[in-house]
Enzyme design. Sequence first.
Site, short mmCIF file in Angstrom:
data_model
loop_
_atom_site.label_atom_id
_atom_site.label_comp_id
_atom_site.label_asym_id
_atom_site.label_seq_id
_atom_site.Cartn_x
_atom_site.Cartn_y
_atom_site.Cartn_z
N ASP A 150 9.83 83.13 56.21
CA ASP A 150 9.00 84.26 55.80
C ASP A 150 7.53 83.84 55.68
O ASP A 150 7.18 82.68 55.91
CB ASP A 150 9.55 84.79 54.46
CG ASP A 150 9.42 86.30 54.33
OD1 ASP A 150 8.51 86.87 54.95
OD2 ASP A 150 10.24 86.89 53.60
N ASP A 262 9.08 95.51 56.27
CA ASP A 262 10.50 95.74 55.99
C ASP A 262 10.95 97.15 56.36
O ASP A 262 10.21 98.12 56.20
CB ASP A 262 10.79 95.49 54.51
CG ASP A 262 10.65 94.02 54.16
OD1 ASP A 262 10.04 93.27 54.95
OD2 ASP A 262 11.15 93.62 53.10
C1 GAL Z 1 10.32 89.96 52.85
C2 GAL Z 1 11.09 90.03 54.13
C3 GAL Z 1 12.46 90.61 53.83
C4 GAL Z 1 13.15 89.70 52.82
C5 GAL Z 1 12.28 89.51 51.58
C6 GAL Z 1 12.85 88.46 50.63
O1 GAL Z 1 9.08 89.42 53.10
O2 GAL Z 1 10.41 90.83 55.05
O3 GAL Z 1 13.20 90.72 55.01
O4 GAL Z 1 13.44 88.46 53.40
O5 GAL Z 1 10.99 89.11 51.92
O6 GAL Z 1 12.09 88.31 49.48
#
Ligand code: GAL
Length: 454
Positions: A150, A262
């Site tokens: 991430d 997301d």
């Molecule tokens: C976001 C990501 C999600 C999930 C989340 C976890 O940045 O896009 O898919 O992994 O973090 O905290």
Amino acid sequence: MAATIAAALAVLPLASGLELPNEVGKLPALGWNSWNAYYCDINQEKILQAANSMIDRGFKDAGYTYINSDDCWSRMDGRDPETHELRPNMTKFPDGIKGTADEIHDMGFKFGIYSSAGTMTCGRYPASLGYEAIDAATFASWGVDYLKYDNCFPPEYWYDDCLSCEVDPSFSPTGIVNGSCTNSTPPVNHYSYDRPIPFCALEWPVDGVNYTAKYTALRFRIMEEALLAQNRTILYSLCEWGVDQPWRWGNQTGSSWRISNDIAFGDTSWPRIVEIINMNSFLSPFADFYGHNDADMLTIGNGNLTSAEVRTHFGLWALMKSPILIGTVVANLTEEEVSVLQNKMLLSFHQDPVFGKPAAPYKWGANPDWTFNNTIPAQYWSGASSNGTMVAMFNPFNETRSMEVDFSEVPQLDGKASYEVVNVWDGSNMGSCEGSVQMDVEAHDTAIVLFTES
Ligand code: GAL
């Protein structure tokens, strides 16, 4: 306008992906991920339950391979003070991540985990920036097969000079972003990174921005190097939300790259699904074997998608060759949802060993071609496959519309007068059709048909 766009597309890079041993990452991943089902509320039991349900409900037999833990698996209070390794939360994972991975492997799946190219994960757990070599070695020693990486919490000294490149509202097929960013000062950090950064003269810079040279790309490449140094093949899935055009550098860095933010924060995902389809309609030229646009994990099973919306979500994700990671409590899926998620013709398009390119729009429909529109995206898509030509007609409107495939418009159809046509959703044979096929497409539904030669 159309001529300029065609010229721009002509210089788009041929996708050249990260080739890993045993063809890992060649095809888009199929599996399950914990995030959309449980967010941070995960544990070993839930992940093993998911794996069991994936077997019980036929997903393993249908080709789903990965069981992935997302964020929040580790101890929040930091790394081991001696070894600096990440530590699993042993209350959530009594057998640790290694024990969990072993069980997942025993069930015949591969196991995935999550970290971030920053000081903390998005859920504020310890993350990997500065510890890439240690973490990659830890993951390998635990038997991890897939890393989702991430982009949360990079420290300020990793910021690029240009912090706010905004997507131009008149988005074009090359994904051009307004703003001129330069990388004048090197990041203050303790890395020495001597692998040459791939540079494509035709492609760079885009509007003054060399995304390949941005520090973001570099942060993700450092982990790539660390993973490649392990004696284990680990699929590398970049989750950089599309902010630094990862479709331009992700191919040399990982096996897939998230193209946007997301899909869901809660139950209402339909508007985001349509936005993502719009975004991805411009990005198919960047994808091929070993490099996939990641449209984000599925939300089927969560919230309030209608049957038509479920078909569109899965159908277009399969045609766009996005990684497909189910993101719900698998035991609770309805039979109808299971049959959509296991549609044989769509899965074989997605996993085609011979044709790597995803489907792409051949015509926008209600809007002029190449229009960026978050509520009415491209409606007519086609792609080549070993089984024939797939064509999809998406109806983003709130009432049934009659839609038509005119054979002469579909680039993969070679001008024959008639084709055998199969309705991909129910497998029914529509017979030999001449010139065009017309169908009524329900609100938010996507009709998908397969053409073979008569
Ligand atoms: C976001 C990501 C999600 C999930 C989340 C976890 O940045 O896009 O898919 O992994 O973090 O905290």
